[in-house]
Design an enzyme around this catalytic site. Sequence first.
Site, PDB file in Angstrom:
ATOM      1  CD  GLU B 246       3.219   0.446   4.163  1.00  0.00           C
ATOM      2  OE1 GLU B 246       4.106   0.856   4.940  1.00  0.00           O
ATOM      3  OE2 GLU B 246       2.270  -0.281   4.515  1.00  0.00           O
ATOM      4  CB  CYS B 282       4.453   1.820   8.192  1.00  0.00           C
ATOM      5  SG  CYS B 282       2.781   1.181   8.069  1.00  0.00           S
TER       6      CYS B 282
END
Lengths: 525, 525
Positions: B246, B282
């Site tokens: 990710e 993120c």
Amino acid sequence: MTAFAAGVNLGYDPSYDPHTGGRRGGVAHTTPERVGEILRRARDVASRIAGTSPATRQGWLTMIAESLRTHADELVQLAGEETGLGADRLRAELAKCATSTIFYGAVTAEGSYLDASTEGIGGNSTLARWNTPIGPVAVFGASNFPFGFGVIGHDVASALGAGCPVIVKAHPAHPRLSVRLAELVADALAAAGAPDESYALVVGFDAGLQLVDAAEVAAIAFTGSQGGGMALVERAAARGVPVFAEMGTVNPVFVTTAAAVDSAEIAAGFVGSFTLGAGQFCTKPGLLFAPAGAGIFDAVLAQLPQAPRAPLLTAGIARGYRAGLAGLAEAADASAEAATATATATGTATEPADDYAVDPQVFLVRLEDLHPGSRLLAECFGPVALVCEYENAGQALDALTRLQPSLVASVFTGGPADPESAEIVRRLLGQVGRVAVNAWPTGVATSWSMQHGGPWPATSRSDATSVGAGALGRFVRAVAVQNAEPAHLPAALHPDNPWRIPRRIDGRLTLPTPDFRLNLTKAKP
Amino acid sequence: MTAFAAGVNLGYDPSYDPHTGGRRGGVAHTTPERVGEILRRARDVASRIAGTSPATRQGWLTMIAESLRTHADELVQLAGEETGLGADRLRAELAKCATSTIFYGAVTAEGSYLDASTEGIGGNSTLARWNTPIGPVAVFGASNFPFGFGVIGHDVASALGAGCPVIVKAHPAHPRLSVRLAELVADALAAAGAPDESYALVVGFDAGLQLVDAAEVAAIAFTGSQGGGMALVERAAARGVPVFAEMGTVNPVFVTTAAAVDSAEIAAGFVGSFTLGAGQFCTKPGLLFAPAGAGIFDAVLAQLPQAPRAPLLTAGIARGYRAGLAGLAEAADASAEAATATATATGTATEPADDYAVDPQVFLVRLEDLHPGSRLLAECFGPVALVCEYENAGQALDALTRLQPSLVASVFTGGPADPESAEIVRRLLGQVGRVAVNAWPTGVATSWSMQHGGPWPATSRSDATSVGAGALGRFVRAVAVQNAEPAHLPAALHPDNPWRIPRRIDGRLTLPTPDFRLNLTKAKP
């Protein structure tokens, strides 16, 4: 002879008859411009297909299946001319393909594959999640299953069911059949009201490369050799597109001491299984472990003359088989001589011939010669298998589980009381996608519980299956909307559940009705 | 500053305080011999863990969560010293981690993730399929979520829940915290009766590489930069091990005309979201599209002084931010001058300092300068964001959907009657894993319906999620047994359903009881 075996571009795929080696026409390669147009049309139609209901797509698949049944005689004839697989096998494969296509429609309509879920997440916030079609899927068909894996079959039906446009790269082993099948699919889809752009066929090696490299292609399904699959996986990795490659494997068979008492039956079953379709199955049992002293290898040798001489699919496969067999014979002779000095059934590789017919072969090998990287385990596509007679079941199992993973393994046991069976199944499951107990690995049921896959490099994606209800899962990805308004959600998550599918509501799995399967036909289009 | 940023091997990870830049001890790297031992122990224990019941593993996760809560003060203190993220944020992250760990236990016990299915397939044949733990999982934690993604958190809890041993590679941004957390996890697991080998921590770059290359590791989870993730994906591809990476993304925000009337509120929310945790999320919104004339950029500029100057996590990240900012300022100035000549908030990049504190920044950019490969979209980890004031919503959306995919996007609308909203959500869903409607992208609920992922290269596996119930799916693979005897099957498929899980029987999804969630505590161990 895979799509990636060589960059030869003749401008057409010639059609050969494996019975005679004679040529009968051919099919022109798709031009780059035409492939580009097909790709753009698939990209543009993707969201329209994604917006159709599962019941609508079930209707498309039903129409395809009906067309296949209607045209069975013609298709079996054409497939026989190009594959040499024989009318009985081809008729059965086509019938199974039609049934499977209907099955994928039922899986689509049942709707579990959508994984629809919605819940409150505190405050006034909500979260909804469902699986959305991934986008255009490129399918690279197999040489050995003209109906099962390619222009029609598992990949095409599961991708359409999941709501993705499909572009198939025809396998050069059966170009005329591919074109005819694609016509029938396109006609059936049109008759069922699907957009024209839902499905297309391209022909030629370069057209295949263009699909792999195309930004429009969101996923790739491949069935074929390890060499071809790996080349495709590497090439597609550059742009992160998922590749579901199902590749050739050894598929070991383990016979316990208790099972070995029926040596004649085991031997007959083994020969029948590894020579089925001239040994051109990805589930062919390539290596049988049996206890020493039970006479299994001798029984197999005795059965071998019953197995028919049969043509392989293409000249390239026939050449590959003969060359592979020669290397295998050398390695196996050395192995077997050291063990028992038993000769192989026919001694040497079949001589070249005008047709592609070859004889089945079996080799006896020593346990200690079976190791990763052994020449004995090099891919040899065709009716050849190895037998290993073990002294110690534990050592044999240790050796087996050190080998490269496979799609499937079989174990023959003495029944539920066989003390060896549970541990063998447990260990084999670490190594394969499916373990068949007291059954041969060939024969893959299209069903809810099928797993046709296996750890890398049996496949490129060990979590996936290319047969059975799970096959749709390859062609979707999950998305979520936080604080969605009704207009943001698919019907899968509308309050009145118009698609009548299982859903998770506030963390709790709910079924649409107590007897939802009976209600499938009532689902709104 | 990722695990793969450089091959430097100091023999230890020093611990730095981002508030001062001062060093405070460090942690020795794990030796190759010790890593090898950890790997062998994980491999050997894998089948034992796989054989435990979901309820048993739920108990393990509960014990971990309780330990985290018990030691919250100590852990928040330690994390503050090494990350500079502030006590409030860290306390909230730790509390959420404990709650999430409990949640993964509930998902484990609920058992849908096992996908258990059994059926007759004609004749006397049966087929059973279920998900089995994939084997030892290597977790590469993030710098920015010391509790959420790393030594504890989503990857560890979902892997343990799925029945896999876990080996964590400590992030060098918080070595002392990592060691302490790992002690607590190991103690909690031991207290709950889990095998010692279920969990281990390794420290150092070389130890991380050893995990990536180890045959014993069956899957890898990574959270971090695109550079680090891609290096890991490429290295692991050689042996076909699945990598769930990710990675950092832009995470666009789209403001419709109707929503832009609340420009001050939008601006305040935007600044709050992109400066949260010093912009080290993120899910940071990196690019906001707003209609021209609504004064959003000016409102953002006005809000910017309210955002705190805050230390970044490491000296490396601070250096990277300052360098990235300089490049960004140059590109953005050129873009903005051509558009409106509006200057940036603070003009130039922050000067180097002893601590790692930096100022938030925002830049105005022209729509035509936003394209894939633009320097404006190069990764700059920290509290910086772009604003693009569009003249035409359709063109802005076109430009947005040509950019690299992201984990998440937000859209601010004028409410259910906003005519733009449905089309915007639909198009954004092709580009991200989650769309937040009238909510900022930061803040990821651990729930059944969360999708924390996105198309490549936002993640390496667009079908996966690293947060929420779906996270367990990364660490299992399906296996099938044909003609299984009872001894071959897991309890998931025993006739009396001892684990009380949803199962598919003869194609039909069945729930364990009408109110199965209430019965979870009665599940047999």
